[in-house]
Motif scaffolding. Structure first.
Motif, short mmCIF file in Angstrom:
data_model
loop_
_atom_site.label_atom_id
_atom_site.label_comp_id
_atom_site.label_asym_id
_atom_site.label_seq_id
_atom_site.Cartn_x
_atom_site.Cartn_y
_atom_site.Cartn_z
N ALA A 115 0.80 -1.23 0.00
CA ALA A 115 0.00 0.00 0.00
C ALA A 115 0.83 1.27 0.00
O ALA A 115 0.35 2.32 -0.42
CB ALA A 115 -0.94 0.00 1.20
N ILE A 116 2.07 1.20 0.44
CA ILE A 116 2.91 2.40 0.53
C ILE A 116 3.38 2.78 -0.88
O ILE A 116 4.04 1.99 -1.55
CB ILE A 116 4.10 2.16 1.47
N PRO A 117 3.03 4.00 -1.32
CA PRO A 117 3.35 4.41 -2.70
C PRO A 117 4.83 4.41 -3.06
O PRO A 117 5.18 4.20 -4.21
CB PRO A 117 2.79 5.84 -2.78
N ALA A 118 5.71 4.65 -2.10
CA ALA A 118 7.14 4.70 -2.40
C ALA A 118 7.79 3.32 -2.47
O ALA A 118 8.94 3.19 -2.85
CB ALA A 118 7.86 5.56 -1.37
N THR A 119 7.05 2.26 -2.13
CA THR A 119 7.59 0.90 -2.21
C THR A 119 7.66 0.48 -3.67
O THR A 119 6.66 0.59 -4.39
CB THR A 119 6.68 -0.09 -1.44
N PRO A 120 8.81 0.00 -4.14
CA PRO A 120 8.90 -0.45 -5.53
C PRO A 120 8.07 -1.72 -5.77
O PRO A 120 8.44 -2.80 -5.30
CB PRO A 120 10.39 -0.70 -5.75
N ALA A 121 6.96 -1.57 -6.46
CA ALA A 121 6.02 -2.68 -6.67
C ALA A 121 6.68 -3.86 -7.37
O ALA A 121 6.43 -5.02 -7.02
CB ALA A 121 4.81 -2.20 -7.47
N PHE A 122 7.51 -3.57 -8.36
CA PHE A 122 8.17 -4.64 -9.11
C PHE A 122 9.01 -5.51 -8.18
O PHE A 122 8.98 -6.74 -8.27
CB PHE A 122 9.03 -4.06 -10.22
N LEU A 123 9.74 -4.88 -7.26
CA LEU A 123 10.58 -5.61 -6.33
C LEU A 123 9.73 -6.50 -5.41
O LEU A 123 10.10 -7.65 -5.14
CB LEU A 123 11.42 -4.64 -5.50
N VAL A 124 8.59 -5.99 -4.96
CA VAL A 124 7.68 -6.79 -4.13
C VAL A 124 7.18 -7.99 -4.92
O VAL A 124 7.15 -9.12 -4.41
CB VAL A 124 6.49 -5.94 -3.61
N ASN A 125 6.79 -7.78 -6.18
CA ASN A 125 6.30 -8.88 -7.03
C ASN A 125 7.38 -9.95 -7.21
O ASN A 125 7.10 -11.15 -7.12
CB ASN A 125 5.90 -8.35 -8.41
N VAL A 126 8.60 -9.50 -7.49
CA VAL A 126 9.72 -10.43 -7.71
C VAL A 126 9.99 -11.24 -6.45
O VAL A 126 10.08 -12.47 -6.48
CB VAL A 126 10.99 -9.67 -8.16
N CYS A 127 10.13 -10.54 -5.32
CA CYS A 127 10.44 -11.21 -4.05
C CYS A 127 9.33 -12.17 -3.64
O CYS A 127 9.59 -13.27 -3.17
CB CYS A 127 10.70 -10.19 -2.95
N ALA A 128 8.08 -11.75 -3.83
CA ALA A 128 6.96 -12.63 -3.50
C ALA A 128 6.96 -13.86 -4.40
O ALA A 128 6.70 -14.98 -3.94
CB ALA A 128 5.63 -11.88 -3.62
N GLY A 129 7.26 -13.66 -5.69
CA GLY A 129 7.31 -14.78 -6.63
C GLY A 129 8.43 -15.76 -6.32
O GLY A 129 8.29 -16.97 -6.48
#
Length: 194
Positions: A115-129
């Motif tokens: 939810a935090i706008p400054a969090t890099p979404a791509f990095l979250v997707n990669v790490c979660a994957g």
């Protein structure tokens, strides 16, 4: 100074109007693409949708395509690249520590991070994957977290356009952006995610 803001606002509005219906359609697909290839400015596409479709439909379309893009990114790394990444970086202790922290994230922590706008979404997707997080947990966190993210960027984006004619609004936008950045730093430090 006011004349510069006025001209810039005029230019931006005429550009968006010249795109016609293709502007928001393109924006929806670029939102989805941005989740896989993080070189595109997400907030611009969300702003376009909010301007063309209004806050309700613009929000729904932006949220849907953001979630869809993140799911594609998640599965790309989970199904196609997980094995390759594991072999390449299994010896790096920092990466192992980060993956351990991600595997231990609770659903509400992952939701907050998304939810935090400054969090890099791509990095979250990669790490979660690449992690052991279940798809169900990722989907729930993603679906809830992106609500706040899309609302934030929709409000900030439309406020920035307003700020071109009312410079005081720009100060409010900058305060929102700085606040979200500080919040992301605090959360990432608390969750021990670098």
């Amino acid at each position: 100074m006011f004349e510069v803001f006025s001209k810039l606002n005029e230019l931006l509005n005429s550009f968006l109007l010249n795109l016609g219906i293709y502007g928001p359609i393109l924006a929806c697909f670029l939102i989805m693409f941005e989740s896989v290839v993080p070189i595109l400015p997400l907030f611009v596409f969300i702003t376009i949708n909010f301007i063309y479709f209004g806050p309700i439909l613009g929000f729904i379309l932006s949220w849907f395509f953001t979630v869809l893009g993140c799911i594609l990114s998640f599965f790309l790394f989970r199904k196609k690249m997980r094995h390759w990444f594991s072999k390449k970086i299994e010896k790096h202790s920092k990466f192992q520590k980060m993956m351990k922290n991600i595997n231990c994230l609770k659903c509400e922590q992952l939701t907050t991070l998304i939810a935090i706008p400054a969090t890099p979404a791509f990095l979250v997707n990669v790490c979660a994957g690449l992690s052991k997080i279940t798809f169900k947990k990722f989907l729930v966190s993603l679906s809830i977290g992106k609500i706040f993210l899309v609302l934030f960027w929709g409000i900030v984006g439309t406020s920035m356009i307003e700020a071109l004619t009312h410079p005081i609004a720009l100060i409010k936008v900058l305060i929102l952006i700085v606040s979200s950045y500080i919040c992301s730093k605090i959360v990432s430090k608390k969750l021990n995610i670098e």
